[in-house]
Design a protein around this motif. Structure first.
Motif, PDB file in Angstrom:
ATOM      1  N   ALA A   1     -93.048 -20.441 -25.758  1.00 36.29           N
ATOM      2  CA  ALA A   1     -92.768 -19.077 -25.302  1.00 36.29           C
ATOM      3  C   ALA A   1     -93.993 -18.486 -24.608  1.00 36.29           C
ATOM      4  CB  ALA A   1     -92.342 -18.201 -26.470  1.00 36.29           C
ATOM      5  N   GLN A   2     -95.154 -18.766 -25.159  1.00 35.80           N
ATOM      6  CA  GLN A   2     -96.398 -18.274 -24.564  1.00 35.80           C
ATOM      7  C   GLN A   2     -96.652 -18.928 -23.208  1.00 35.80           C
ATOM      8  OE1 GLN A   2     -99.832 -19.089 -26.998  1.00 35.80           O
ATOM      9  NE2 GLN A   2    -100.861 -17.222 -26.367  1.00 35.80           N
ATOM     10  N   GLU A   3     -96.141 -20.136 -23.026  1.00 36.24           N
ATOM     11  CA  GLU A   3     -96.369 -20.889 -21.798  1.00 36.24           C
ATOM     12  C   GLU A   3     -95.306 -20.646 -20.735  1.00 36.24           C
ATOM     13  OE1 GLU A   3     -96.465 -24.756 -23.440  1.00 36.24           O
ATOM     14  OE2 GLU A   3     -98.395 -24.460 -24.452  1.00 36.24           O
ATOM     15  N   THR A   4     -94.320 -19.813 -21.039  1.00 30.83           N
ATOM     16  CA  THR A   4     -93.260 -19.479 -20.081  1.00 30.83           C
ATOM     17  C   THR A   4     -93.540 -18.081 -19.536  1.00 30.83           C
ATOM     18  OG1 THR A   4     -91.695 -20.820 -21.367  1.00 30.83           O
ATOM     19  CG2 THR A   4     -90.767 -19.294 -19.742  1.00 30.83           C
ATOM     20  N   PRO A   5     -93.983 -17.954 -18.277  1.00 31.45           N
ATOM     21  CA  PRO A   5     -94.484 -16.666 -17.776  1.00 31.45           C
ATOM     22  C   PRO A   5     -93.520 -15.503 -17.946  1.00 31.45           C
ATOM     23  CG  PRO A   5     -95.087 -18.427 -16.264  1.00 31.45           C
ATOM     24  CD  PRO A   5     -94.170 -19.036 -17.288  1.00 31.45           C
ATOM     25  N   THR A   6     -92.234 -15.697 -17.615  1.00 31.06           N
ATOM     26  CA  THR A   6     -91.298 -14.571 -17.716  1.00 31.06           C
ATOM     27  C   THR A   6     -91.161 -14.094 -19.156  1.00 31.06           C
ATOM     28  OG1 THR A   6     -89.430 -16.115 -17.913  1.00 31.06           O
ATOM     29  CG2 THR A   6     -89.963 -15.290 -15.695  1.00 31.06           C
ATOM     30  N   VAL A   7     -91.142 -15.045 -20.069  1.00 31.63           N
ATOM     31  CA  VAL A   7     -90.973 -14.724 -21.489  1.00 31.63           C
ATOM     32  C   VAL A   7     -92.191 -13.994 -22.023  1.00 31.63           C
ATOM     33  CG1 VAL A   7     -90.831 -15.745 -23.798  1.00 31.63           C
ATOM     34  CG2 VAL A   7     -89.342 -16.588 -21.954  1.00 31.63           C
ATOM     35  N   TRP A   8     -93.373 -14.528 -21.766  1.00 32.97           N
ATOM     36  CA  TRP A   8     -94.581 -13.926 -22.334  1.00 32.97           C
ATOM     37  C   TRP A   8     -94.860 -12.555 -21.728  1.00 32.97           C
ATOM     38  CZ3 TRP A   8     -96.250 -15.086 -26.795  1.00 32.97           C
ATOM     39  CH2 TRP A   8     -97.490 -14.626 -27.235  1.00 32.97           C
ATOM     40  N   HIS A   9     -94.570 -12.408 -20.447  1.00 29.39           N
ATOM     41  CA  HIS A   9     -94.761 -11.104 -19.806  1.00 29.39           C
ATOM     42  C   HIS A   9     -93.867 -10.059 -20.464  1.00 29.39           C
ATOM     43  CE1 HIS A   9     -95.462  -8.112 -16.696  1.00 29.39           C
ATOM     44  NE2 HIS A   9     -94.154  -8.022 -16.492  1.00 29.39           N
ATOM     45  N   TRP A  10     -92.604 -10.421 -20.718  1.00 31.79           N
ATOM     46  CA  TRP A  10     -91.689  -9.463 -21.352  1.00 31.79           C
ATOM     47  C   TRP A  10     -92.153  -9.131 -22.760  1.00 31.79           C
ATOM     48  CZ3 TRP A  10     -88.627  -8.153 -25.313  1.00 31.79           C
ATOM     49  CH2 TRP A  10     -87.718  -7.119 -25.096  1.00 31.79           C
ATOM     50  N   LEU A  11     -92.582 -10.141 -23.497  1.00 32.96           N
ATOM     51  CA  LEU A  11     -93.033  -9.910 -24.867  1.00 32.96           C
ATOM     52  C   LEU A  11     -94.273  -9.018 -24.918  1.00 32.96           C
ATOM     53  CD1 LEU A  11     -92.561 -13.474 -26.400  1.00 32.96           C
ATOM     54  CD2 LEU A  11     -91.284 -11.414 -27.018  1.00 32.96           C
ATOM     55  N   GLU A  12     -95.195  -9.227 -24.020  1.00 35.51           N
ATOM     56  CA  GLU A  12     -96.401  -8.394 -24.001  1.00 35.51           C
ATOM     57  C   GLU A  12     -96.043  -6.943 -23.698  1.00 35.51           C
ATOM     58  OE1 GLU A  12    -100.210 -11.132 -22.928  1.00 35.51           O
ATOM     59  OE2 GLU A  12     -98.896 -10.630 -21.241  1.00 35.51           O
ATOM     60  N   GLN A  13     -95.090  -6.746 -22.802  1.00 35.82           N
ATOM     61  CA  GLN A  13     -94.639  -5.381 -22.524  1.00 35.82           C
ATOM     62  C   GLN A  13     -93.977  -4.770 -23.749  1.00 35.82           C
ATOM     63  OE1 GLN A  13     -92.157  -5.960 -18.961  1.00 35.82           O
ATOM     64  NE2 GLN A  13     -93.665  -4.760 -17.821  1.00 35.82           N
ATOM     65  N   MET A  14     -93.204  -5.573 -24.489  1.00 36.13           N
ATOM     66  CA  MET A  14     -92.508  -5.070 -25.664  1.00 36.13           C
ATOM     67  C   MET A  14     -93.496  -4.585 -26.721  1.00 36.13           C
ATOM     68  SD  MET A  14     -90.030  -7.074 -28.379  1.00 36.13           S
ATOM     69  CE  MET A  14     -91.414  -8.072 -28.956  1.00 36.13           C
ATOM     70  N   ILE A  15     -94.495  -5.389 -27.061  1.00 40.11           N
ATOM     71  CA  ILE A  15     -95.391  -4.983 -28.150  1.00 40.11           C
ATOM     72  C   ILE A  15     -96.373  -3.908 -27.705  1.00 40.11           C
ATOM     73  CG2 ILE A  15     -95.176  -7.181 -29.370  1.00 40.11           C
ATOM     74  CD1 ILE A  15     -98.020  -7.834 -28.370  1.00 40.11           C
ATOM     75  N   ALA A  16     -96.493  -3.686 -26.394  1.00 36.95           N
ATOM     76  CA  ALA A  16     -97.328  -2.582 -25.915  1.00 36.95           C
ATOM     77  C   ALA A  16     -96.653  -1.240 -26.167  1.00 36.95           C
ATOM     78  CB  ALA A  16     -97.630  -2.748 -24.427  1.00 36.95           C
ATOM     79  N   GLY A  17     -95.360  -1.269 -26.425  1.00 34.18           N
ATOM     80  CA  GLY A  17     -94.631  -0.034 -26.708  1.00 34.18           C
ATOM     81  C   GLY A  17     -94.742   0.342 -28.173  1.00 34.18           C
ATOM     82  N   ASN A  18     -93.809   1.144 -28.631  1.00 32.33           N
ATOM     83  CA  ASN A  18     -93.871   1.654 -29.999  1.00 32.33           C
ATOM     84  C   ASN A  18     -92.693   1.150 -30.825  1.00 32.33           C
ATOM     85  OD1 ASN A  18     -95.131   3.167 -32.014  1.00 32.33           O
ATOM     86  ND2 ASN A  18     -93.764   4.912 -31.683  1.00 32.33           N
ATOM     87  N   GLY A  19     -92.255  -0.083 -30.525  1.00 28.84           N
ATOM     88  CA  GLY A  19     -91.101  -0.634 -31.219  1.00 28.84           C
ATOM     89  C   GLY A  19     -91.454  -1.230 -32.566  1.00 28.84           C
TER      90      GLY A  19
END
Length: 419
Positions: free
Chosen positions: A308-326
């Motif tokens: 997952a970390q090595e798949t750019p689309t996936v990791w980019h989305w995940l980093e955006q998710m945890i940057a929020g307040n979820g």
């Protein structure tokens, strides 16, 4: 009573190999014929378990099954020496390591008699997995032998395919609160079989004594199955009040979401849009085949494969998710590449049981010292490599059998589990 969620991981067995037996599992098919590394595979799984313990999470273990499965071969009128290559490979399969397919679990707070109910999966769709259930049932009946706390059921009869917790989710305010149980079934999947039948799911719900008002039956989308999501846990995962899912996971997502919100008003649905992460990327990276866990310090973490970390689309989305307040606050990549190459990520390797650890046979519960001892056995006895042509080698078979005997003897289970 101290009720907690416990992850029971399947230890990857000494016969781990890449025979490509699982139709619809793209990774399994892609790596068919490759050289497998059973020792490295098992050690990777041990380190994943160790990581969970270090997070403060209770951890259990299920043992590999005896291989080759001579009883199954005998029922087919053959033995490991005379069997056709495909039958021999099925008899040698280490796929019981994916404990998410061992059984479906309903915690005591959800059931009519106040016991935790477990129904062993029949896995009838795939020949190499269809003979796992007797040894799985034997382990469950030892590990959860306290009949005041547990009810362990034999599998649903054929032809109704049941693949266990990989097609089952549970949402609740907390793990030890009454929950909403969600059974995900398939009907069609393009060129691939839908492995979970609604008849099996309904039978499990009846056997477990679930409240029909808190039980949902949801169809997996044909697109997800056709894309390689052979189980629901490849496109969705739930934990406490959070559902983490791909936009294309379900046939009628709007109807499902509405029913879920009515049953659990504070549910949080985190949906990954197909425009950000395609089904293909979600499945190849096993983004959703992650362990979504509640941390003792608060908040949730996603234990996911390094792919997952090595798949750019996936990791980019995940980093955006945890940057929020979820609710998901932490990403924890783990290396389970040997399992991934055969089509199983972190969530495939574990079965979740909500129970009081004091009611469970302690031989199936782990700490780091017990993991260290198991790791030494794996290092000393598990084969380093297995190629498909090795499966008829009598020396390899003897080593696999000795590996199992050594492990089971070390855990003082030989009198209970010998097949």
């Amino acid at each position: 009573m101290s009720v907690r969620e416990i992850n029971f991981d399947g230890l990857i067995g000494p016969s781990h190999n890449y025979a490509g037996l699982s139709l619809g599992n793209l990774a399994s098919a892609r790596n068919a014929g490759m050289v497998a590394r059973p020792r490295a595979a098992a050690l990777q799984g041990i380190e994943k378990m160790r990581g969970n313990i270090q997070l403060g999470l209770p951890q259990g273990i299920f043992l590999p099954q005896w291989r080759p499965d001579g009883a199954w071969l005998a029922s087919l009128g053959t033995d490991v020496a005379q069997a056709e290559p495909a039958i021999r490979a099925a008899a040698m399969s280490a796929s019981s390591m994916w404990a998410a397919n061992a059984a479906t679990i309903s915690p005591a707070t959800d059931t009519a008699d106040g016991r935790t109910h477990m129904t062993v999966a029949n896995l009838v769709t795939m020949p190499h997995r269809s003979h796992e259930w007797p040894q799985t049932l034997a382990q469950l009946r030892v590990a959860f032998s306290d009949t005041r706390a547990f009810a362990v059921h034999a599998p649903i009869p054929a032809p109704f395919g049941d693949e266990g917790a990989a097609n089952h989710m549970r949402l609740a305010e907390t793990h030890n609160a009454p929950g909403i149980e969600i059974f995900v079934y398939g009907e069609t999947g393009g060129p691939y079989p839908a492995r979970q039948h609604i008849e099996a799911s309904k039978a499990v719900a009846r056997l477990h004594g679930l409240d029909s008002r808190r039980t949902l039956f949801v169809q997996q989308s044909e697109a997800a199955i056709a894309a390689g999501a052979f189980h629901n846990d490849v496109v969705a995962v739930a934990n406490e009040h959070v559902l983490f899912t791909h936009e294309q996971a379900f046939a009628d997502k709007d109807g499902f979401y509405a029913a879920l919100r009515a049953a659990l008003p504070n549910v949080e649905i985190i949906e990954v849009p197909a425009s950000a992460v395609s089904l293909a990327d979600a499945i190849s990276s096993y983004l959703f085949n992650a362990q979504l866990v509640t941390l003792p310090v608060g908040g949730m973490a996603l234990v996911l494969p390094t792919e997952a970390q090595e798949t750019p689309t996936v990791w980019h989305w995940l980093e955006q998710m945890i940057a929020g307040n979820g609710p998901i606050r932490q990403l924890i990549p783990v290396d389970v590449r040997e399992s991934m190459a055969n089509g199983g990520g972190p969530a495939c390797l574990r079965l979740r049981v909500v129970a009081d650890p004091a009611t469970i046979d302690p031989r199936f519960l782990l700490d780091e010292a017990r993991l260290d001892a198991i790791g030494r056995i794996v290092t000393d006895f598990w084969p380093e490599e297995i190629a498909p042509d090795d499966l008829s080698d009598t020396r390899l078979i003897a080593r696999i059998e000795q590996s199992w005997l050594t492990l089971v003897d070390h855990l003082q289970l030989s009198g209970d589990l010998f097949p």
